[in-house]
Motif scaffolding. Structure first.
Motif, PDB file in Angstrom:
ATOM      1  N   GLU A 246      -3.131 -23.380  -4.177  1.00 42.02           N
ATOM      2  CA  GLU A 246      -3.299 -22.040  -3.611  1.00 42.02           C
ATOM      3  C   GLU A 246      -2.527 -21.893  -2.302  1.00 42.02           C
ATOM      4  N   SER A 247      -2.613 -22.903  -1.466  1.00 41.15           N
ATOM      5  CA  SER A 247      -1.914 -22.802  -0.185  1.00 41.15           C
ATOM      6  C   SER A 247      -0.398 -22.794  -0.363  1.00 41.15           C
ATOM      7  N   GLU A 248       0.093 -23.536  -1.351  1.00 44.65           N
ATOM      8  CA  GLU A 248       1.530 -23.540  -1.605  1.00 44.65           C
ATOM      9  C   GLU A 248       2.003 -22.208  -2.164  1.00 44.65           C
ATOM     10  N   ARG A 249       1.186 -21.565  -2.991  1.00 45.28           N
ATOM     11  CA  ARG A 249       1.574 -20.245  -3.481  1.00 45.28           C
ATOM     12  C   ARG A 249       1.580 -19.238  -2.326  1.00 45.28           C
ATOM     13  N   GLN A 250       0.595 -19.351  -1.420  1.00 42.33           N
ATOM     14  CA  GLN A 250       0.589 -18.431  -0.279  1.00 42.33           C
ATOM     15  C   GLN A 250       1.799 -18.656   0.617  1.00 42.33           C
ATOM     16  N   ARG A 251       2.264 -19.889   0.701  1.00 36.61           N
ATOM     17  CA  ARG A 251       3.465 -20.179   1.496  1.00 36.61           C
ATOM     18  C   ARG A 251       4.619 -19.275   1.065  1.00 36.61           C
ATOM     19  N   GLU A 252       4.771 -19.100  -0.251  1.00 34.65           N
ATOM     20  CA  GLU A 252       5.860 -18.272  -0.760  1.00 34.65           C
ATOM     21  C   GLU A 252       5.502 -16.792  -0.780  1.00 34.65           C
ATOM     22  N   LEU A 253       4.303 -16.471  -1.278  1.00 36.04           N
ATOM     23  CA  LEU A 253       3.975 -15.072  -1.552  1.00 36.04           C
ATOM     24  C   LEU A 253       3.787 -14.245  -0.283  1.00 36.04           C
ATOM     25  N   ILE A 254       3.300 -14.854   0.781  1.00 32.71           N
ATOM     26  CA  ILE A 254       3.094 -14.099   2.020  1.00 32.71           C
ATOM     27  C   ILE A 254       4.417 -13.651   2.624  1.00 32.71           C
ATOM     28  N   ASP A 255       5.496 -14.326   2.307  1.00 34.19           N
ATOM     29  CA  ASP A 255       6.810 -13.936   2.832  1.00 34.19           C
ATOM     30  C   ASP A 255       7.517 -12.917   1.944  1.00 34.19           C
ATOM     31  N   ARG A 256       6.867 -12.461   0.889  1.00 38.71           N
ATOM     32  CA  ARG A 256       7.486 -11.462   0.008  1.00 38.71           C
ATOM     33  C   ARG A 256       7.203 -10.042   0.496  1.00 38.71           C
ATOM     34  N   PRO A 257       8.070  -9.070   0.116  1.00 37.92           N
ATOM     35  CA  PRO A 257       7.864  -7.676   0.539  1.00 37.92           C
ATOM     36  C   PRO A 257       6.528  -7.092   0.086  1.00 37.92           C
ATOM     37  N   SER A 258       6.001  -7.539  -1.045  1.00 41.28           N
ATOM     38  CA  SER A 258       4.746  -6.960  -1.531  1.00 41.28           C
ATOM     39  C   SER A 258       3.604  -7.234  -0.554  1.00 41.28           C
ATOM     40  N   PHE A 259       3.588  -8.397   0.070  1.00 42.43           N
ATOM     41  CA  PHE A 259       2.533  -8.681   1.048  1.00 42.43           C
ATOM     42  C   PHE A 259       2.679  -7.777   2.265  1.00 42.43           C
ATOM     43  N   ARG A 260       3.894  -7.607   2.741  1.00 40.26           N
ATOM     44  CA  ARG A 260       4.104  -6.731   3.897  1.00 40.26           C
ATOM     45  C   ARG A 260       3.679  -5.308   3.578  1.00 40.26           C
TER      46      ARG A 260
ATOM     47  N   GLY B 100       1.416  -4.441   1.359  1.00 42.10           N
ATOM     48  CA  GLY B 100      -0.037  -4.431   1.268  1.00 42.10           C
ATOM     49  C   GLY B 100      -0.704  -4.361   2.630  1.00 42.10           C
ATOM     50  N   VAL B 101      -0.197  -5.146   3.580  1.00 39.71           N
ATOM     51  CA  VAL B 101      -0.756  -5.126   4.928  1.00 39.71           C
ATOM     52  C   VAL B 101      -0.533  -3.762   5.579  1.00 39.71           C
ATOM     53  N   SER B 102       0.680  -3.201   5.433  1.00 38.63           N
ATOM     54  CA  SER B 102       0.967  -1.896   6.022  1.00 38.63           C
ATOM     55  C   SER B 102       0.048  -0.828   5.441  1.00 38.63           C
ATOM     56  N   ALA B 103      -0.153  -0.863   4.122  1.00 35.06           N
ATOM     57  CA  ALA B 103      -1.026   0.116   3.468  1.00 35.06           C
ATOM     58  C   ALA B 103      -2.464  -0.023   3.963  1.00 35.06           C
ATOM     59  N   PHE B 104      -2.925  -1.253   4.127  1.00 31.00           N
ATOM     60  CA  PHE B 104      -4.282  -1.486   4.623  1.00 31.00           C
ATOM     61  C   PHE B 104      -4.452  -0.913   6.029  1.00 31.00           C
ATOM     62  N   LEU B 105      -3.481  -1.188   6.903  1.00 29.20           N
ATOM     63  CA  LEU B 105      -3.576  -0.718   8.286  1.00 29.20           C
ATOM     64  C   LEU B 105      -3.456   0.796   8.375  1.00 29.20           C
ATOM     65  N   GLN B 106      -2.691   1.388   7.456  1.00 32.21           N
ATOM     66  CA  GLN B 106      -2.501   2.837   7.448  1.00 32.21           C
ATOM     67  C   GLN B 106      -3.530   3.571   6.595  1.00 32.21           C
ATOM     68  N   LYS B 107      -4.463   2.820   6.013  1.00 28.48           N
ATOM     69  CA  LYS B 107      -5.533   3.382   5.197  1.00 28.48           C
ATOM     70  C   LYS B 107      -4.991   4.252   4.062  1.00 28.48           C
ATOM     71  N   ARG B 108      -4.031   3.669   3.318  1.00 29.38           N
ATOM     72  CA  ARG B 108      -3.447   4.342   2.164  1.00 29.38           C
ATOM     73  C   ARG B 108      -3.311   3.351   1.021  1.00 29.38           C
ATOM     74  N   PRO B 109      -3.169   3.830  -0.218  1.00 28.78           N
ATOM     75  CA  PRO B 109      -2.946   2.901  -1.324  1.00 28.78           C
ATOM     76  C   PRO B 109      -1.564   2.264  -1.196  1.00 28.78           C
ATOM     77  N   PRO B 110      -1.425   0.988  -1.514  1.00 31.61           N
ATOM     78  CA  PRO B 110      -0.095   0.376  -1.465  1.00 31.61           C
ATOM     79  C   PRO B 110       0.807   0.908  -2.567  1.00 31.61           C
ATOM     80  N   SER B 111       2.100   0.894  -2.306  1.00 35.35           N
ATOM     81  CA  SER B 111       3.079   1.343  -3.297  1.00 35.35           C
ATOM     82  C   SER B 111       4.056   0.189  -3.523  1.00 35.35           C
TER      83      SER B 111
END
Length: 267
Positions: A236-250, A252-263
């Protein structure tokens, strides 16, 4: 020869609906149907417009497994058993593997009986839902003296446990859609007339996921089957190493902070 396609195909709003189309015979998994279904799945693999798949059956049944009336030795001098094993290894098994490795999520909408190999086909999907009138049935050993196939012996114990898999294999009983939900064999059941509506709603939700989500989920849960807890925590930690650096994570975080659904973008 079948006058109509063995598999009907419709693409709308990124959702590809595949319908097994031998309703007069309750959609047996005939060789021609398998060839057409696998070809269609391969086209979907390469079609970036497709973001989710629904697999269902035409008429009263989802799929009743092999067409026993059509099984006969060919002219190659091989026994029926040898010939069947070769067909499975060259066609049926790759079909299930293709379904299980599509880069998009698959919803099986079991509109009626799923028997024999039809159970394996239904459970190869990522999310399986069924009409309330549907049932799952394994006649292999009680009626024919052969083992369940098309992945039944792999999928059922993983979803419902070995005790229930053994009962399904040996006791010659139909498992209702409602009980299949209780056992964890399938995700949900729906009123018959609302099954496809429910399947589309689920497919639409899946289509909005990050493009890699279904592949990551499949691989993570399958890894857990062979790992110790420590090994899985490391995975799990190794997958997070890669996936957190992908655009989809960014996103998701932006959508969460802006209180909107992610696109999330498509494939």
């Amino acid at each position: 020869m079948n006058a109509q396609p063995y598999v009907l195909y419709e693409l709308a709003d990124g959702i590809a609906t595949l319908t097994l189309n031998l309703p007069a015979k309750l959609n047996p998994i005939a060789r021609e149907l398998q060839v057409e279904l696998r070809d269609t799945l391969e086209r979907i693999r390469d079609d970036r417009a497709v973001r989710a798949v629904i697999l269902t059956g035409a008429g009263k049944a989802f799929c009743v497994g092999a067409d026993l009336s059509a099984m006969a030795p060919g002219d190659e001098g091989k026994s029926l058993g040898a010939q069947t094993a070769e067909w499975m290894q060259s066609l049926s098994n790759p079909l299930i593997e293709t379904l299980r490795t599509l880069p998009v999520p698959v919803v099986a909408a079991v509109n009626g009986p799923a028997a024999g190999a039809g159970v394996g086909l239904a459970l190869a999907a990522d999310v399986t839902i069924a009409a309330r009138s549907a049932y799952f049935y394994l006649p292999f050993l009680p009626k024919l003296g052969i083992v369940p196939d098309l992945g039944c012996t792999w999928a059922i114990p993983r979803r419902a446990g070995k005790a229930r898999a053994m009962g399904m294999a040996l006791l010659d009983e139909r498992l209702s859609a409602g009980r299949a939900v209780q056992w964890g064999l399938i995700w949900a059941c729906a009123d018959d007339e609302k099954l496809l509506e429910e399947a589309r709603a689920i497919a639409q939700r899946l289509a909005r996921l990050p493009a890699h989500a279904v592949v990551e989920a499949r691989e993570a849960f399958e890894a857990a089957e062979r790992h110790t807890l420590a090994e899985q925590l490391h995975y799990e930690s190794e997958r997070q190493r890669e996936l957190i650096d992908r655009p989809s994570f960014r996103e998701g975080v932006s959508a969460f902070l802006q209180k909107r659904p992610p696109s999330f973008p498509g494939r």
